[in-house]
Motif scaffolding. Structure first.
Motif, PDB file in Angstrom:
ATOM      1  N   GLY A  53       0.815  -1.218   0.000  1.00 20.88           N
ATOM      2  CA  GLY A  53       0.000   0.000   0.000  1.00 20.88           C
ATOM      3  C   GLY A  53       0.840   1.255   0.000  1.00 20.88           C
ATOM      4  O   GLY A  53       0.547   2.220  -0.727  1.00 20.88           O
ATOM      5  N   ILE A  54       1.915   1.271   0.806  1.00 23.52           N
ATOM      6  CA  ILE A  54       2.800   2.445   0.853  1.00 23.52           C
ATOM      7  C   ILE A  54       3.457   2.655  -0.509  1.00 23.52           C
ATOM      8  O   ILE A  54       3.525   3.783  -1.009  1.00 23.52           O
ATOM      9  N   GLU A  55       3.921   1.578  -1.123  1.00 25.99           N
ATOM     10  CA  GLU A  55       4.544   1.709  -2.443  1.00 25.99           C
ATOM     11  C   GLU A  55       3.529   2.129  -3.496  1.00 25.99           C
ATOM     12  O   GLU A  55       3.828   2.928  -4.386  1.00 25.99           O
ATOM     13  N   LEU A  56       2.303   1.591  -3.400  1.00 24.09           N
ATOM     14  CA  LEU A  56       1.264   1.925  -4.362  1.00 24.09           C
ATOM     15  C   LEU A  56       0.907   3.403  -4.302  1.00 24.09           C
ATOM     16  O   LEU A  56       0.531   4.003  -5.318  1.00 24.09           O
ATOM     17  N   PHE A 128       5.019  -1.555  -6.464  1.00 27.74           N
ATOM     18  CA  PHE A 128       3.594  -1.895  -6.451  1.00 27.74           C
ATOM     19  C   PHE A 128       3.353  -3.397  -6.639  1.00 27.74           C
ATOM     20  O   PHE A 128       2.210  -3.842  -6.584  1.00 27.74           O
ATOM     21  N   MET A 129       4.427  -4.196  -6.831  1.00 29.21           N
ATOM     22  CA  MET A 129       4.241  -5.643  -6.957  1.00 29.21           C
ATOM     23  C   MET A 129       3.601  -6.222  -5.700  1.00 29.21           C
ATOM     24  O   MET A 129       2.837  -7.191  -5.771  1.00 29.21           O
ATOM     25  N   ASN A 130       3.912  -5.641  -4.527  1.00 28.83           N
ATOM     26  CA  ASN A 130       3.277  -6.111  -3.287  1.00 28.83           C
ATOM     27  C   ASN A 130       1.764  -5.968  -3.347  1.00 28.83           C
ATOM     28  O   ASN A 130       1.022  -6.770  -2.765  1.00 28.83           O
ATOM     29  N   ALA A 131       1.295  -4.920  -4.041  1.00 24.00           N
ATOM     30  CA  ALA A 131      -0.146  -4.721  -4.172  1.00 24.00           C
ATOM     31  C   ALA A 131      -0.764  -5.769  -5.103  1.00 24.00           C
ATOM     32  O   ALA A 131      -1.909  -6.195  -4.911  1.00 24.00           O
ATOM     33  N   LEU A 132       0.005  -6.212  -6.109  1.00 25.53           N
ATOM     34  CA  LEU A 132      -0.505  -7.230  -7.026  1.00 25.53           C
ATOM     35  C   LEU A 132      -0.707  -8.559  -6.322  1.00 25.53           C
ATOM     36  O   LEU A 132      -1.527  -9.376  -6.743  1.00 25.53           O
TER      37      LEU A 132
END
Length: 335
Positions: A53-56, A128-132
């Motif tokens: 979320g932070i990266e997104l 944003f890969m963490n969000a995926l």
């Protein structure tokens, strides 16, 4: 390639997983308390979600739209491919659905190990890969369970309604409230989505509070979790063997097939080398948290020793030791 695989084999996360396997195989009295095991799972879900979320929050929707579409495509198509393969293997419908949901969804811990692999190799990847990860967790479960309803009713255009004397269209039963609740609001998805939204809303303001626990200690907690996963995987291995070599081969070959598809999709949507590798890892992994939780309620006839044993006993260690470096090399080749 050999050097990369050897490097991955000698990483702490893999070695502690192997230690857990050895303990289970030789029937050691080593075990994790249920509360600790549950706590480690919750920690990893929150850590991955809030970091995503932070990266997104650093990206516009337009810049991540392509990868989001690619992730959702994989989450939808993999269950269909899985069912086709299992039909050729003459697997019964309920267990086929169990495996479709398991292999269509993703393994958060395999993803975490892949991040550690990329970090050690100095390979950058999109934040944003963490969000995926969150986006790929739920669709395959929902698609698989809806496919079950469709296939069960495919020979019957009408079904008897108990609430109203007469007949109603079969598709009226597809959107079962319990199925949707388990797919969207199970604890794994709830924690992932909720943590991601909190990180996205707060952005960098959340970093000072979450960094000491959820960022700095992430790799160390992952080691503990993988030690526990090694114990569980070792206990599940005999159950997988009972169902024959075809099923074992399924657990070894489908990660390569789906991971290669993920690498291809990742490259098509314009991800970097690290991002393409992670997309391959996500597509090639199998869920042993979210999917089993949904299947236990929605498809109780599916045998957990098949879908959980295969995901934990075969596919998880395969990806941890061989799959991650293979997807990395394939991403380098396709870029």
């Amino acid at each position: 390639m050999t050097e990369i695989i050897l490097h991955n084999l000698l990483s702490p996360v893999v070695l502690f997983f192997v230690l857990g396997l050895i303990a289970a195989i030789f029937k050691s009295d080593l075990k994790f308390p249920n509360g600790l095991s549950e706590g480690l799972s919750i920690y990893l879900l929150i850590a991955i979600g809030i970091k995503g979320g932070i990266e997104l929050s650093h990206y516009s929707i337009q810049s991540v739209l392509g990868p989001i579409v690619g992730a959702l495509f994989l989450g939808v198509i993999i269950p269909f491919i899985t069912l086709f393969i299992l039909k050729l293997m003459k697997m019964d419908l309920k267990n086929s659905i169990g495996l479709a949901a398991t292999y269509g969804s993703i393994s958060i811990v395999t993803y975490g190990a892949a991040i550690s692999f990329l970090d050690k190799n100095g390979t950058a990847y999109e934040g944003f890969m963490n969000a995926l990860v969150v986006l790929m967790e739920s669709p395959a479960i929902l698609v698989s369970l809806l496919l079950l309803k469709t296939l069960e009713n495919k020979n019957s255009g009408l079904v008897l309604s108990t609430r109203n004397i007469g007949f109603v269209p079969a598709y009226a039963n597809l959107f079962d409230k319990e199925v949707i609740r388990e797919s969207l609001f199970g604890k794994s998805i709830l924690l992932l989505v909720g943590s991601m939204l909190i990180g996205w809303v707060l952005g960098e303001r959340a970093v000072p509070m979450v960094k000491p626990l959820f960022m700095d200690l992430y790799s160390s907690v992952l080691i503990l979790f993988l030690l526990n996963m090694g114990l569980i995987a070792g206990q599940r291995l005999p159950e997988v063997k009972k169902h024959g070599m075809k099923l074992v081969l399924f657990g070894l070959l489908t990660p390569v097939l789906f991971g290669s598809l993920g690498v291809l999709v990742g490259s098509m949507v314009g991800l970097s080398l690290g991002g393409v590798t992670l997309m391959g890892v996500l597509a090639g992994s199998a869920s042993y948290i979210a999917a089993p939780a949904a299947l236990k309620t929605s498809v109780p006839e599916a045998n957990p020793s098949i879908y959980l044993g295969l995901a934990l006993g075969i596919t998880f260690p395969f990806n941890l030791i061989i799959g991650i470096p293979v997807f990395y090399e394939l991403a380098k080749w396709i870029q």
